[in-house]
Design an enzyme around this catalytic site. Structure first.
Site, PDB file in Angstrom:
ATOM      1  N   ASP A  98       0.824  -1.204   0.000  1.00 55.48           N
ATOM      2  CA  ASP A  98       0.000   0.000   0.000  1.00 55.48           C
ATOM      3  C   ASP A  98       0.862   1.259   0.000  1.00 55.48           C
ATOM      4  OD1 ASP A  98      -2.680   1.073   0.073  1.00 55.48           O
ATOM      5  OD2 ASP A  98      -2.303   1.659   2.163  1.00 55.48           O
ATOM      6  N   ASN A 108      -0.610   4.706  -1.711  1.00 56.75           N
ATOM      7  CA  ASN A 108      -1.043   4.600  -0.326  1.00 56.75           C
ATOM      8  C   ASN A 108      -2.496   5.037  -0.181  1.00 56.75           C
ATOM      9  OD1 ASN A 108      -1.177   6.210   2.579  1.00 56.75           O
ATOM     10  ND2 ASN A 108      -0.154   4.232   2.647  1.00 56.75           N
ATOM     11  N   ASP A 135      -1.083  -9.103   9.220  1.00 61.01           N
ATOM     12  CA  ASP A 135      -0.426  -7.798   9.125  1.00 61.01           C
ATOM     13  C   ASP A 135       1.072  -7.983   8.898  1.00 61.01           C
ATOM     14  OD1 ASP A 135      -2.833  -6.581   9.491  1.00 61.01           O
ATOM     15  OD2 ASP A 135      -2.396  -5.756  11.470  1.00 61.01           O
ATOM     16  N   ASP A 183       3.695  -6.558   9.984  1.00 57.92           N
ATOM     17  CA  ASP A 183       4.665  -6.499  11.078  1.00 57.92           C
ATOM     18  C   ASP A 183       4.435  -7.588  12.117  1.00 57.92           C
ATOM     19  OD1 ASP A 183       2.304  -5.300  11.746  1.00 57.92           O
ATOM     20  OD2 ASP A 183       3.167  -3.391  12.383  1.00 57.92           O
ATOM     21  N   ARG A 217       4.403  -6.005  23.116  1.00 57.89           N
ATOM     22  CA  ARG A 217       3.135  -5.297  23.276  1.00 57.89           C
ATOM     23  C   ARG A 217       2.135  -6.250  23.918  1.00 57.89           C
ATOM     24  NH1 ARG A 217       0.176  -4.171  17.543  1.00 57.89           N
ATOM     25  NH2 ARG A 217      -1.348  -3.339  19.001  1.00 57.89           N
ATOM     26  N   GLU A 264     -11.831  -0.360  12.047  1.00 58.20           N
ATOM     27  CA  GLU A 264     -12.499  -1.003  10.915  1.00 58.20           C
ATOM     28  C   GLU A 264     -12.523  -2.524  11.073  1.00 58.20           C
ATOM     29  OE1 GLU A 264      -8.612  -2.077  10.479  1.00 58.20           O
ATOM     30  OE2 GLU A 264      -9.289  -0.039  10.860  1.00 58.20           O
ATOM     31  N   ASP A 265     -11.482  -3.071  11.710  1.00 57.07           N
ATOM     32  CA  ASP A 265     -11.436  -4.517  11.917  1.00 57.07           C
ATOM     33  C   ASP A 265     -12.458  -4.956  12.958  1.00 57.07           C
ATOM     34  OD1 ASP A 265     -10.003  -3.143  13.839  1.00 57.07           O
ATOM     35  OD2 ASP A 265      -8.339  -4.556  13.913  1.00 57.07           O
ATOM     36  N   ARG A 316       6.022  -2.685  17.322  1.00 58.39           N
ATOM     37  CA  ARG A 316       7.097  -2.037  16.570  1.00 58.39           C
ATOM     38  C   ARG A 316       7.976  -1.212  17.503  1.00 58.39           C
ATOM     39  NH1 ARG A 316       5.582  -0.666  10.802  1.00 58.39           N
ATOM     40  NH2 ARG A 316       6.771   1.222  11.208  1.00 58.39           N
ATOM     41  N   HIS A 341       1.963   2.329  15.364  1.00 60.77           N
ATOM     42  CA  HIS A 341       0.859   1.459  14.994  1.00 60.77           C
ATOM     43  C   HIS A 341      -0.326   2.337  14.622  1.00 60.77           C
ATOM     44  CE1 HIS A 341       2.826  -2.181  16.457  1.00 60.77           C
ATOM     45  NE2 HIS A 341       3.247  -1.445  17.463  1.00 60.77           N
TER      46      HIS A 341
END
Length: 378
Positions: free
Chosen positions: A28, A56, A80, A82, A114, A165-166, A194, A199
């Site tokens: 993206d 993007n 995802d 990462d 995390r 959105e998820d 990360r 994020h």
């Protein structure tokens, strides 16, 4: 990059077999060599790999929708770049879905640098639903979805949302699914933090969080009639999405931001805040949201500061120990006028306090009934 390298290695190491997999990678608009890395992977990988490179889009929904539109398998899994898959993850999840006939499979998630959701991993469940388990507290997209379910209902990620959105997509899948499976005894997904902390879910201003809460509340209300089941699901957007806007950061917000947050919250509270939702919350959660619902900007900072400080609210036991009130700020303050019921601990919360006697009127009735049965010999 460089997280993508480990991500692709985890895909290549999957035991389900390359002939049963397809990889659709959407670049993206990356500017860090991601596109070239994906092209190299596609050239050597044993499974078919489609690399799509596009400008993007500004968020994760667009790329996921592009990939979903290209998918041809019986199941889809959103990974995802990462993060990474656990060993045997796809093989185990597909086997579970095939065996149980379920439309969504959750594989255990562990956090790396995390936090990760925990409450839904108590035990492996071949078949459950969103009302019978804690799966409402994991609404990320990293699940196995039966593609026919998504196709039948025309499900796509909402590209108007920058975050959350998820949650919207996954909650809809839970509600429409013919059963959900949970794999709790094997780590299927590693959620990687990360090093730069960048994020998507941690960026953007507060209005995006209210957009997310509004969309999820609306979805729940559209699919679930008013009543206990709706209240049960509404706990999630109220506590996970809305409540943090009135947490420690609220104390650092300027007056204009505080006012704006209360303005954005008001229609959500008016439409969806019910006694059934309130009863399901801890006292400090219920108190803050009650003050938000009442637009009590004068009281809210003191309560938020008390919670932020980590102080323990004093417990007041009444009715011979059958009621426990937690004396957070403004408890029985006549000028504040907050009802006692807001400070009433639920049985689950009250059990932590010595002297609490679970029961009340219902317990008295049950004891009386047992006494009658003994007297009658039944």
């Amino acid at each position: 990059m460089p997280y993508l390298v480990a991500c692709l290695e985890s895909v290549e190491a999957q035991t389900i077999g390359p002939e049963r997999m397809e990889v659709i990678a959407v670049d993206d608009g990356s500017t860090d060599g991601t596109g070239e890395c994906l092209e190299e992977f596609a050239a050597r990988a044993p499974m078919p790999v489609t690399v799509i490179r596009q400008d993007n889009s500004g968020g994760p929904s667009g790329p996921r929708n592009v990939g979903l539109g290209k998918a041809a398998g019986r199941y889809v899994f959103f990974l995802d770049a990462d993060d990474r898959l656990g060993p045997e993850a796809l093989e185990r999840m597909v086997a579970m879905a095939d065996r149980a006939g379920t439309d969504v499979v959750l594989g255990r998630v562990e956090g790396v640098n995390r936090s990760a959701p925990k409450s839904m991993w108590g035990s492996t469940l071949e078949r459950t639903d969103v009302f019978s388990s804690n799966i409402k507290f994991t609404l990320s997209a990293q699940k196995l979805f039966r593609r026919e379910l998504l196709t039948r209902h025309g499900m796509r990620f909402d590209e108007s949302l920058f975050t959350g959105e998820d949650a919207l997509f996954t909650m809809e899948a839970y509600l429409r699914a013919d059963g959900v499976s949970v794999i709790a005894d094997h780590t299927c997904y590693y959620l990687v933090g990360r090093d730069d902390g960048k994020h998507v879910t941690r960026s953007g201003d507060h209005t995006l969080r209210f957009d997310s809460a509004r969309a999820l509340m609306r979805l729940i209300a559209e699919h679930v009639p008013a009543g206990p089941r709706r209240d049960q699901l509404m706990v999630r957007p109220f506590t996970v999405t809305l409540l943090p806007q009135f947490g420690p950061k609220y104390l650092k917000d300027g007056e204009e931001t505080r006012r704006h947050k209360l303005e954005l919250a008001k229609p959500l509270m008016d439409a969806h805040w019910t006694e059934g939702v309130a009863r399901r919350l801890k006292v400090h959660e219920r108190l803050r949201l009650h003050l938000v619902a009442e637009q009590r900007a004068d009281l809210l900072p003191d309560v938020v500061e008390f919670v932020r400080s980590g102080k323990q609210a004093a417990a007041l036991l009444e009715r011979r120990g059958r009621r426990v009130y937690l004396a957070y700020p403004y408890f029985r303050d006549a000028a504040a006028g907050v009802p006692d019921s807001v400070y009433l601990a639920s049985p689950r919360e009250a059990r932590a306090y010595p002297g609490y006697r679970e029961g009340g009127a219902d317990s008295f009735v049950r004891r009386a009934a047992r006494k009658v049965r003994r007297t009658l010999g039944v």
